[in-house]
Design a protein around this motif. Structure first.
Motif, PDB file in Angstrom:
ATOM      1  N   VAL A 142       0.861  -1.172   0.000  1.00 59.85           N
ATOM      2  CA  VAL A 142       0.000   0.000   0.000  1.00 59.85           C
ATOM      3  C   VAL A 142       0.904   1.230   0.000  1.00 59.85           C
ATOM      4  CG1 VAL A 142      -0.210   0.010   2.531  1.00 59.85           C
ATOM      5  CG2 VAL A 142      -1.900   1.214   1.122  1.00 59.85           C
ATOM      6  N   TYR A 143       0.620   2.160  -0.871  1.00 58.57           N
ATOM      7  CA  TYR A 143       1.397   3.397  -0.980  1.00 58.57           C
ATOM      8  C   TYR A 143       0.671   4.487  -0.205  1.00 58.57           C
ATOM      9  CZ  TYR A 143       2.860   7.802  -3.219  1.00 58.57           C
ATOM     10  OH  TYR A 143       3.279   9.083  -3.460  1.00 58.57           O
ATOM     11  N   ALA A 144       1.389   5.138   0.691  1.00 54.38           N
ATOM     12  CA  ALA A 144       0.789   6.194   1.507  1.00 54.38           C
ATOM     13  C   ALA A 144       1.879   7.124   2.017  1.00 54.38           C
ATOM     14  CB  ALA A 144       0.011   5.589   2.682  1.00 54.38           C
ATOM     15  N   THR A 145       1.461   8.256   2.557  1.00 57.09           N
ATOM     16  CA  THR A 145       2.378   9.228   3.157  1.00 57.09           C
ATOM     17  C   THR A 145       2.552   8.880   4.626  1.00 57.09           C
ATOM     18  OG1 THR A 145       1.594  10.935   1.637  1.00 57.09           O
ATOM     19  CG2 THR A 145       2.799  11.669   3.601  1.00 57.09           C
ATOM     20  N   PRO A 146       3.776   8.608   5.084  1.00 52.63           N
ATOM     21  CA  PRO A 146       3.964   8.179   6.475  1.00 52.63           C
ATOM     22  C   PRO A 146       3.944   9.347   7.464  1.00 52.63           C
ATOM     23  CG  PRO A 146       6.057   8.129   5.308  1.00 52.63           C
ATOM     24  CD  PRO A 146       5.013   8.505   4.296  1.00 52.63           C
ATOM     25  N   LEU A 147       3.411   9.083   8.633  1.00 46.73           N
ATOM     26  CA  LEU A 147       3.317  10.080   9.697  1.00 46.73           C
ATOM     27  C   LEU A 147       4.657  10.720  10.047  1.00 46.73           C
ATOM     28  CD1 LEU A 147       1.733  11.474  12.030  1.00 46.73           C
ATOM     29  CD2 LEU A 147       2.141   9.397  13.386  1.00 46.73           C
ATOM     30  N   PRO A 148       5.757   9.961  10.240  1.00 44.84           N
ATOM     31  CA  PRO A 148       7.023  10.599  10.620  1.00 44.84           C
ATOM     32  C   PRO A 148       7.509  11.623   9.592  1.00 44.84           C
ATOM     33  CG  PRO A 148       7.138   8.244  10.979  1.00 44.84           C
ATOM     34  CD  PRO A 148       5.891   8.495  10.200  1.00 44.84           C
ATOM     35  N   ALA A 149       7.244  11.385   8.306  1.00 45.21           N
ATOM     36  CA  ALA A 149       7.676  12.330   7.281  1.00 45.21           C
ATOM     37  C   ALA A 149       6.956  13.664   7.432  1.00 45.21           C
ATOM     38  CB  ALA A 149       7.424  11.748   5.892  1.00 45.21           C
ATOM     39  N   LEU A 150       5.686  13.618   7.792  1.00 44.56           N
ATOM     40  CA  LEU A 150       4.929  14.853   8.002  1.00 44.56           C
ATOM     41  C   LEU A 150       5.439  15.597   9.229  1.00 44.56           C
ATOM     42  CD1 LEU A 150       1.337  13.520   7.244  1.00 44.56           C
ATOM     43  CD2 LEU A 150       2.778  14.916   5.753  1.00 44.56           C
ATOM     44  N   LEU A 151       5.781  14.864  10.263  1.00 42.90           N
ATOM     45  CA  LEU A 151       6.316  15.489  11.474  1.00 42.90           C
ATOM     46  C   LEU A 151       7.700  16.086  11.212  1.00 42.90           C
ATOM     47  CD1 LEU A 151       5.192  12.770  14.023  1.00 42.90           C
ATOM     48  CD2 LEU A 151       4.330  15.109  13.908  1.00 42.90           C
ATOM     49  N   LYS A 152       8.531  15.363  10.483  1.00 42.22           N
ATOM     50  CA  LYS A 152       9.856  15.892  10.147  1.00 42.22           C
ATOM     51  C   LYS A 152       9.728  17.172   9.331  1.00 42.22           C
ATOM     52  CE  LYS A 152      12.541  14.152   6.907  1.00 42.22           C
ATOM     53  NZ  LYS A 152      13.485  13.299   6.132  1.00 42.22           N
ATOM     54  N   GLY A 153       8.803  17.170   8.396  1.00 42.54           N
ATOM     55  CA  GLY A 153       8.593  18.356   7.581  1.00 42.54           C
ATOM     56  C   GLY A 153       8.120  19.557   8.369  1.00 42.54           C
ATOM     57  N   ALA A 154       7.521  19.309   9.542  1.00 43.27           N
ATOM     58  CA  ALA A 154       7.051  20.392  10.402  1.00 43.27           C
ATOM     59  C   ALA A 154       8.081  20.780  11.450  1.00 43.27           C
ATOM     60  CB  ALA A 154       5.749  19.978  11.089  1.00 43.27           C
ATOM     61  N   GLY A 155       9.305  20.250  11.348  1.00 45.76           N
ATOM     62  CA  GLY A 155      10.377  20.663  12.241  1.00 45.76           C
ATOM     63  C   GLY A 155      10.712  19.697  13.353  1.00 45.76           C
ATOM     64  N   TYR A 156      10.092  18.542  13.373  1.00 42.98           N
ATOM     65  CA  TYR A 156      10.369  17.561  14.425  1.00 42.98           C
ATOM     66  C   TYR A 156      11.622  16.747  14.109  1.00 42.98           C
ATOM     67  CZ  TYR A 156       6.122  18.211  17.155  1.00 42.98           C
ATOM     68  OH  TYR A 156       5.151  18.726  17.977  1.00 42.98           O
ATOM     69  N   TYR A 157      12.382  16.456  15.161  1.00 40.41           N
ATOM     70  CA  TYR A 157      13.510  15.545  15.073  1.00 40.41           C
ATOM     71  C   TYR A 157      12.944  14.153  15.340  1.00 40.41           C
ATOM     72  CZ  TYR A 157      18.319  13.847  15.760  1.00 40.41           C
ATOM     73  OH  TYR A 157      19.523  13.187  15.646  1.00 40.41           O
ATOM     74  N   THR A 158      12.998  13.281  14.354  1.00 41.20           N
ATOM     75  CA  THR A 158      12.264  12.019  14.398  1.00 41.20           C
ATOM     76  C   THR A 158      13.199  10.838  14.664  1.00 41.20           C
ATOM     77  OG1 THR A 158      12.424  12.005  11.985  1.00 41.20           O
ATOM     78  CG2 THR A 158      10.369  12.805  12.935  1.00 41.20           C
ATOM     79  N   ILE A 159      12.842  10.035  15.665  1.00 34.37           N
ATOM     80  CA  ILE A 159      13.688   8.923  16.106  1.00 34.37           C
ATOM     81  C   ILE A 159      12.853   7.643  16.133  1.00 34.37           C
ATOM     82  CG2 ILE A 159      15.097   7.984  17.980  1.00 34.37           C
ATOM     83  CD1 ILE A 159      15.374  10.939  18.968  1.00 34.37           C
ATOM     84  N   HIS A 160      13.383   6.618  15.515  1.00 32.07           N
ATOM     85  CA  HIS A 160      12.780   5.286  15.607  1.00 32.07           C
ATOM     86  C   HIS A 160      13.701   4.390  16.423  1.00 32.07           C
ATOM     87  CE1 HIS A 160      12.272   1.055  14.477  1.00 32.07           C
ATOM     88  NE2 HIS A 160      10.999   1.355  14.359  1.00 32.07           N
ATOM     89  N   ALA A 161      13.115   3.656  17.366  1.00 33.41           N
ATOM     90  CA  ALA A 161      13.897   2.688  18.144  1.00 33.41           C
ATOM     91  C   ALA A 161      13.056   1.436  18.347  1.00 33.41           C
ATOM     92  CB  ALA A 161      14.300   3.276  19.500  1.00 33.41           C
ATOM     93  N   GLY A 162      13.629   0.280  17.968  1.00 34.97           N
ATOM     94  CA  GLY A 162      12.954  -0.984  18.193  1.00 34.97           C
ATOM     95  C   GLY A 162      12.388  -1.601  16.942  1.00 34.97           C
ATOM     96  N   LYS A 163      11.234  -2.218  17.097  1.00 33.26           N
ATOM     97  CA  LYS A 163      10.611  -2.987  16.019  1.00 33.26           C
ATOM     98  C   LYS A 163       9.956  -2.066  15.002  1.00 33.26           C
ATOM     99  CE  LYS A 163       6.815  -6.234  15.188  1.00 33.26           C
ATOM    100  NZ  LYS A 163       5.988  -7.323  15.722  1.00 33.26           N
TER     101      LYS A 163
END
Length: 514
Positions: A142-163
């Motif tokens: 499924v092709y979609a716009t991911p939530l972290p990309a929208l947050l990063k674009g709004a100035g958030y520093y985005t971190i993924h940890a784990g699964k």
């Protein structure tokens, strides 16, 4: 660490949006946001009661930090995810219901491998077996716009940890960096760890590593550091970067715990043996307590860095507690009682989750919300929390923001419908509500539909949380009405359905049952 080196190359990107740290339309900085996601944790696997009473199962577990979070925020007693992990994770990152995005089962780490168990009479539904993709045109995704990309674009520093477990190896969805994360710690295509033990290098033993071996944590090999603790340490290290610059951050801390393999977290294991649990259940409980300790470390970090007052914490599980025995102890499908069944099932034991939210200045301490919510609701809710009102997403969002419930826990909407759709075969032998099932909840009523048999059950969840009394024959009009709503919604989403081998035709929609 490999992840730290990669993240450093991306700091310039994060710095370039520093001017957006403060939105001129807001009176204070954007809130930090933490999603604390647990794998396979049941509704009752905690000392926090998510019912109207404390159960014997609640008394088994020690989760003081969940208790702390519940005291400081709002507890949701009717929070839901999907029966298995990948559909929930894709719903959270896209805002789409699983029947809509079509990733209806867990995804194999191997590309183009269908995880469905074989069946004598049915071929697999045409589901998106390669998972989610932020890139268009990838087969079986499924092709979609991911939530972290929208947050990063709004100035958030985005971190993924784990699964991670959004997509198969060799597809864009396997890599958290493609989702908009600036830092990735140990996230890849696999849905569980090969090992929680540093003594086994988290699965990375020469000649023994599989696709489930956890990447990136080499510095902890042989140190006696349990996987849950190692992920927590690395996540907090990663937070130092945005915190030192006063940049808002989004931390997605998605623990591998408490998924199998059941391995003892030795910090807590002996206690559960001492209170009389068998070996399997003692290991499981130690995984729960280790996860809770991680939550406490995160909360302590926020306090020590004096950012707790502007940090939102959302706690959730991705599906109900595992009730297969073995590997769990006890009789099969009893581990989540009074809820019926467990992971893989559309009955309450497989989909009802522990959910807590703390939003300082918004949520009332110690409050309880009975409004039912769904895991796709996290997408619009987090965007609203971040003050992101206008955004470009290629998908249609099915989730509904629960921010109004955070502001006033008495808010109710009994007309809303929640849909579950599992046109897959998870395990060969099945079980209660497992394999080829759909369900819909509206208000107090829930209809469960067996796709293979073409039969329906009706339950009053307010009076019968254990789904013991099928009321379909007592209220046939209500049953038909809910089945019609379920059928119409599945058709609008063009949801995948299993295919009869004999005819090559898909099974009928619920209202056209055989």
């Amino acid at each position: 660490m490999k992840t730290t080196l990669i993240a450093c190359t991306l700091i310039a990107t994060a710095v370039s949006v520093s001017a957006q740290f403060k939105d001129p339309r807001r009176t204070k900085p954007k809130p930090n946001i933490i999603v604390f996601l647990v794998d396979d944790m049941g509704w009752e696997d905690t000392s926090v009661p998510f019912w109207d009473r404390l159960t014997d199962k609640n008394k088994r577990f020690r989760t003081p930090n969940m208790e702390r979070l519940a005291r400081e925020g709002v507890k949701f007693t009717n929070a839901y995810a999907t029966p298995v992990c990948t559909p929930s994770r894709v719903s959270m990152i896209t805002g789409m219901n699983a029947a809509h995005h079509g990733v209806t089962n867990w995804t194999s780490p191997r590309k183009d491998v269908n995880a469905d168990a074989p069946d004598n009479t049915l071929d697999s539904a045409p589901w998106n077996q390669n998972g989610f993709s932020p890139v268009k045109g990838i087969p079986h995704t499924v092709y979609a716009t991911p939530l972290p990309a929208l947050l990063k674009g709004a100035g958030y520093y985005t971190i993924h940890a784990g699964k991670a477990h959004w997509g198969a190896m060799g597809t864009p969805g396997a890599n958290p960096y493609n989702m908009g994360f600036l830092v990735n710690i140990a996230g890849h295509a696999a849905g569980h760890p090969q090992s929680y033990l540093s003594e086994e290098n988290y699965g990375n033993m020469p000649g023994k590593a599989t696709a489930q071996a956890v990447p990136d944590l080499e510095e902890y090999y042989g140190t006696g550091t349990f996987l849950t603790e190692a992920l927590t340490r690395e996540a907090l290290k990663a937070l130092d970067e945005p915190v030192s610059r006063k940049q808002p951050f989004y931390l997605y801390l998605a623990h591998y715990a408490v998924h199998v393999p059941l391995q003892a977290d030795k910090r807590y294991y002996q206690h559960y043996l001492d209170i009389g649990l068998d070996d399997a259940e003692a290991k499981y409980a130690s995984l729960i307590e280790g996860m809770d300790a991680s939550l406490g470390e995160v909360m302590d970090y926020l306090g020590n860095r004096k950012i707790a007052s502007n940090t939102i914490i959302l706690f959730m599980s991705d599906n109900g507690g595992l009730s297969l025995a073995p590997p769990r102890g006890g009789a099969p499908h009893t581990q989540n009682l009074p809820l019926r069944a467990g992971k893989g099932s559309v009955y309450e034991g497989g989909i009802r989750e522990p959910m807590l939210v703390k939003w300082p200045g918004v949520t009332k301490e110690g409050s309880v919300a009975s409004q039912y919510v769904m895991i796709e609701d996290f997408f619009p809710s987090i965007l609203e929390m971040a003050g992101i009102q206008l955004y470009d997403a290629v998908q249609t969002i099915d989730g509904k923001s629960f921010v109004p419930v955070l502001q006033d826990p008495s808010v109710t909407d009994s007309l809303r419908t929640l849909v579950w759709h599992y046109p897959n075969k998870w395990i060969p032998d099945g079980g209660p509500g497992i394999n080829y099932k759909s369900a819909l909840r509206q208000g107090r009523w829930k209809v469960v539909y067996d796709q293979q048999q073409g039969t329906a059950e009706l339950y009053d969840l307010v009076a019968d949380i254990g789904e013991k009394r099928d009321l379909a024959a007592v209220y046939p009009e209500k049953t038909r009405s809910l089945l019609t709503s379920l059928s119409q919604q599945l058709q609008r989403w063009n949801a995948p359905m299993p295919v009869l081998k004999a005819s090559g035709k898909a099974l009928p929609w619920p209202e056209n049952k055989r």
